[in-house]
Design a protein around this motif. Structure first.
Motif, short mmCIF file in Angstrom:
data_model
loop_
_atom_site.label_atom_id
_atom_site.label_comp_id
_atom_site.label_asym_id
_atom_site.label_seq_id
_atom_site.Cartn_x
_atom_site.Cartn_y
_atom_site.Cartn_z
N TRP A 32 21.85 11.95 -24.42
CA TRP A 32 22.73 11.89 -23.26
C TRP A 32 22.38 10.65 -22.44
CZ3 TRP A 32 25.85 15.29 -24.91
CH2 TRP A 32 25.42 16.50 -25.44
N VAL A 33 23.25 10.31 -21.51
CA VAL A 33 23.03 9.08 -20.75
C VAL A 33 21.74 9.17 -19.92
CG1 VAL A 33 24.37 9.66 -18.67
CG2 VAL A 33 24.21 7.27 -19.45
N THR A 34 21.40 10.37 -19.46
CA THR A 34 20.18 10.50 -18.65
C THR A 34 18.95 10.08 -19.45
OG1 THR A 34 21.26 12.31 -17.49
CG2 THR A 34 18.90 12.08 -17.15
N GLY A 35 18.95 10.42 -20.74
CA GLY A 35 17.85 10.00 -21.59
C GLY A 35 17.82 8.48 -21.78
N ASP A 38 18.59 14.89 -5.57
CA ASP A 38 19.71 15.46 -6.33
C ASP A 38 20.63 14.28 -6.63
OD1 ASP A 38 21.99 16.68 -7.26
OD2 ASP A 38 22.29 17.95 -5.50
N THR A 39 20.58 13.81 -7.87
CA THR A 39 21.20 12.53 -8.20
C THR A 39 22.55 12.73 -8.87
OG1 THR A 39 20.14 12.45 -10.37
CG2 THR A 39 18.91 11.50 -8.53
N TRP A 40 23.61 12.28 -8.24
CA TRP A 40 24.94 12.35 -8.84
C TRP A 40 25.25 11.04 -9.54
CZ3 TRP A 40 29.15 9.16 -8.43
CH2 TRP A 40 30.28 9.57 -9.15
N THR A 45 27.98 9.20 -17.20
CA THR A 45 27.81 8.28 -18.33
C THR A 45 28.41 6.92 -17.99
OG1 THR A 45 27.99 10.17 -19.83
CG2 THR A 45 28.32 7.98 -20.80
N GLU A 46 29.57 6.95 -17.37
CA GLU A 46 30.31 5.72 -17.08
C GLU A 46 29.65 4.89 -15.98
OE1 GLU A 46 31.42 8.77 -17.15
OE2 GLU A 46 33.29 8.92 -18.30
N THR A 47 28.83 5.51 -15.13
CA THR A 47 28.24 4.75 -14.03
C THR A 47 26.91 4.10 -14.43
OG1 THR A 47 26.95 6.52 -12.99
CG2 THR A 47 29.28 6.35 -12.34
N HIS A 52 26.29 19.55 -19.68
CA HIS A 52 26.91 18.72 -20.72
C HIS A 52 28.42 18.74 -20.55
CE1 HIS A 52 23.02 18.55 -22.28
NE2 HIS A 52 23.01 19.77 -22.79
N ARG A 53 29.01 17.56 -20.66
CA ARG A 53 30.46 17.48 -20.50
C ARG A 53 31.17 17.85 -21.78
NH1 ARG A 53 31.27 11.69 -17.88
NH2 ARG A 53 33.34 11.89 -18.74
N LEU A 54 32.18 18.68 -21.61
CA LEU A 54 32.95 19.11 -22.77
C LEU A 54 34.42 19.10 -22.36
CD1 LEU A 54 31.82 20.09 -25.44
CD2 LEU A 54 31.98 22.40 -24.57
C1 6R9 Z 1 24.34 11.91 -15.53
C2 6R9 Z 1 25.34 12.82 -16.14
C3 6R9 Z 1 28.81 13.50 -15.41
C4 6R9 Z 1 29.37 14.65 -14.59
C5 6R9 Z 1 29.84 14.23 -13.23
C6 6R9 Z 1 29.66 15.50 -12.43
C7 6R9 Z 1 28.41 16.13 -13.01
C8 6R9 Z 1 26.18 14.97 -12.68
C9 6R9 Z 1 25.58 15.74 -10.74
C10 6R9 Z 1 26.85 16.27 -11.05
C11 6R9 Z 1 26.90 17.38 -9.05
C12 6R9 Z 1 24.97 16.12 -9.49
N1 6R9 Z 1 27.19 15.77 -12.28
N2 6R9 Z 1 25.21 14.94 -11.77
N3 6R9 Z 1 27.50 17.08 -10.21
N4 6R9 Z 1 25.68 16.94 -8.69
N5 6R9 Z 1 23.75 15.70 -9.12
O1 6R9 Z 1 25.22 14.04 -16.02
O2 6R9 Z 1 26.38 12.22 -16.82
O3 6R9 Z 1 27.03 13.74 -18.76
O4 6R9 Z 1 28.51 11.85 -17.97
O5 6R9 Z 1 28.24 13.95 -16.62
O6 6R9 Z 1 28.33 15.61 -14.35
O7 6R9 Z 1 30.75 16.36 -12.65
O8 6R9 Z 1 31.16 13.76 -13.28
P1 6R9 Z 1 27.56 12.93 -17.63
#
Ligand code: 6R9
Length: 649
Positions: A310-313, A412-414, A417-419, A526-528
């Protein structure tokens, strides 16, 4: 205490975080302001921590209309050099770069220094070259969480090949689709993986994928020792192929906007898209975000529990930490094997200082009780992080109180993948925390909340989250389909990047992500795409039609709720539900296994035949009171049938 009360309460960063930080509140304000008012000067300064072969001529060089994203144009650099070689050259070769903690707690821990990492990456890079891999070629990597996965990524970066890491838990079909999409002629895998003592036949999955698409060569790392079939002329054992390769391998000079990697992620429609990141911007973004968000200090042990798939890795096990010369722990196992204290046992064993994990893991461990945590000495912890989905205040509080003993800040990091890297977060020494809120924008990030008509909303409000300016970590295209990139992210609100997330901003300027507003569900972080699961379901010979939505799930955040109509003459039943679950698992992979299968004689459709997903979501949420207007349905009575079906579950 009710969630609302906790959520509204400010939690000040503990004194130790405030006293010992790269960035206090005033510094944040000053740096943020400068990053917006003078972005070129700001990013030029941040980029100067990297070693460039040629410094960039232009810093920000982008437009969202038409869409063209470039950063650090004219600059050349190599990311592997910045993550590995320059630390060795600076006399930090004996610093530990990676600590490997195996699945089996009694297994052998590996500690790899930066000098050792350099040797390993060169060995892998020269092996790839010997197999014919050249600059610009795509290399698929599907690996367990072992150091060789990081060697493989860095080796690609070193020689200018573009890696595409495919999560080791994906099915052969999913692997084949991703190999085909980016025409990747080379695959790096392991013989097998183990997760929580469960074997995963990785090489066999690759073999099955290669029944559908061709590859020139497969490089196989021996890991579990499981029996595998090696196809002569195509498959090579890494330990054999790497014998006698040269001990040096120059880092290829890459233009800042040369591709670095492709990573497939789910969208609301169609097949997964290959998000493309380029070298310079991604390097600067992951280096800078890691530095400020985790506030890393030399000698500390940092652990991100994500998978490299995943992108986090990518950003926060490999590129961010290593560019900062950090010591990163890589964990092969799972949180609850052999027991529910495995994470905390690893923290205590390696004296982990910074721990970055996901709400789904936190919730699943919270359920098992505090004893698993309190029996370990976690006093080394200095910072906790969360990523992947919104963290509910209850889980936040447990993480803060029980794991962090109330003395450790949580970031709490938002991001997405695209960012490329972290976009919204509190900084540990700068900001008070609000449980459930990601916090404030990182340097250079301009969030905007927009209503359905594209109107930008000011002040405390709620809307769709857009970003109005480019930032260095931004993906530049979808591999092979720039038009889809433009359509997906820039057409809903022209001139802005649309994230797909809903969000609230409070009176203190803190951002609260409310979840996806499109047809993407977030299962255990995980995004699905619901469309992916629907396509898999309708492939089954007894299924006529399917509609998939997310439904609340205690541990996973969202579960996969499938409405299924069967072909005439087919009988619903528990047996068939189990068969459909297994079928989807087979088609996509275990993470896509449906949680609920709801057989129904029909779906709520408008007269023009559009499925009204809004109604299906509400019913899956057990929320029957606010279904809204159902009079435009072709057959309004279907709603009652669906509600009955839900209640009888
Ligand atoms: C890094 C990652 C992205 C989607 C993103 C959002 C959700 C990720 C979050 C969060 C709330 C956080 N998301 N981090 N929602 N608080 N701290 O997860 O990338 O797999 O592309 O998912 O995950 O909905 O749009 P990715």
């Amino acid at each position: 205490m009710a969630d609302a009360t906790i959520a509204e309460r400010w939690i000040e960063p503990p004194l130790q975080a405030r006293e010992h930080t790269l960035c206090d509140a005033d510094t944040y304000e000053a740096m943020y302001r400068r990053s917006i008012e003078e972005p070129d000067a700001f990013w030029d300064e941040q980029a100067a921590r990297l070693e460039w072969i040629t410094p960039p001529e232009t810093i920000a060089d982008w437009s969202f209309d038409p869409v063209a994203i470039r950063w650090f144009t004219g600059g050349t650099l190599n990311l592997c050099h910045n993550a590995v070689d320059r630390h060795v050259a600076a006399g930090r070769g004996e610093t530990i770069a990676l600590i490997f903690e195996p699945d089996d707690p009694a297994g052998e821990v590996r500690r790899i220094t930066y000098a050792g990492l350099q040797r390993e990456v060169i060995r892998m890079a020269n092996t790839l070259k010997q197999l014919g891999v050249a600059r610009g070629d795509r290399v698929t990597i599907t690996m367990p969480m072992i150091p060789e996965a990081a060697f493989a990524m860095l080796a690609c970066a070193r020689i200018g090949a573009v890696h595409s890491v495919v999560f080791g838990g994906f099915s052969p079909d999913a692997i084949a689709g991703r190999v085909e999409d980016c025409a990747s002629d080379w695959i790096i895998c392991a013989d097998g993986a183990v997760r929580g003592a469960k074997p995963v036949p990785l090489k066999a999955h690759v073999d099955a994928a290669l029944q559908k698409v061709a590859a020139k060569a497969v490089l196989v790392v021996r890991h579990t020792g499981v029996d595998v079939t090696m196809v002569a002329g195509r498959d090579h054992w890494y330990h054999e192929a790497s014998q006698g390769v040269a001990e040096d391998c120059p880092c290829e000079p890459m233009a800042a906007d040369d591709p670095l990697f492709i990573l497939y992620t789910s969208g609301s429609t169609g097949k997964p898209k290959g998000v493309l990141h380029t070298t310079g911007g991604y390097a600067v973004w992951t280096e800078t975000t890691f530095r400020y968000v985790f506030d890393y200090r030399p000698g500390e042990i940092y652990w991100c529990t994500a998978d490299i798939g995943w992108v986090t890795g990518h950003s926060y096990i490999v590129y961010g930490p290593l560019q900062n010369g950090a010591t990163a722990l890589m964990f092969e196992g799972v949180p609850n094997h052999p027991d529910h204290d495995r994470f905390w046992q690893v923290v205590a064993k390696h004296k982990v200082n910074i721990f970055y994990s996901a709400p789904t893991a936190i919730r699943s461990l919270m359920r098992e009780g505090d004893g698993h945590v309190t029996k370990h000495d976690l006093s080394s912890l200095r910072l906790l992080g969360s990523v992947g989905e919104p963290i509910n205040p209850e889980a936040w509080r447990w993480y803060h109180q029980v794991v962090g003993k109330g003395a450790v800040p949580i970031v709490d990091t938002w991001w997405q993948t695209e960012t490329g890297g972290i976009m919204i977060t509190t900084l540990p020494g700068a900001h008070p925390m609000k449980p459930g809120s990601a916090g404030r924008p990182f340097f250079g990030v301009c969030p905007q909340l927009v209503d359905g008509d594209g109107q930008v909303l000011d002040g405390a409000t709620e809307g769709n989250l857009c970003i109005s300016r480019s930032w260095p970590g931004q993906a530049t295209t979808i591999y092979g389909d720039h038009e889809r990139f433009v359509q997906t992210y820039f057409s809903t609100y022209p001139g802005k990047y649309f994230t797909g997330d809903g969000c609230r901003r409070d009176e203190d300027g803190y951002y609260w992500i409310t979840g996806r507003v499109d047809d993407v569900i977030n299962v255990s972080g995980h995004r699905l795409g619901t469309a992916e699961v629907e396509s898999a379901l309708v492939l089954h010979p007894r299924v006529a039609e399917a509609a998939v939505v997310g439904a609340p799930h205690d541990i996973k955040g969202q579960g996969i709720y499938c409405y299924v109509t069967l072909n005439v003459g087919e009988e619903p039943g528990e047996g068939l539900a189990a068969e459909l679950r297994a079928h989807v698992r087979q088609e996509i992979g275990p993470i896509a296994t449906p949680d609920f299968v709801h057989f129904t004689p029909g779906l709520p459709k408008t007269r023009s035949g559009k499925i009204m997903r809004r109604i299906l979501r509400k019913i899956a949420e057990n929320d029957f009171g606010s279904l809204g207007d159902t009079s435009t349905l072709a057959d309004p009575s279907i709603v009652e049938t669906l509600i009955d079906g839900r209640q009888n579950r």
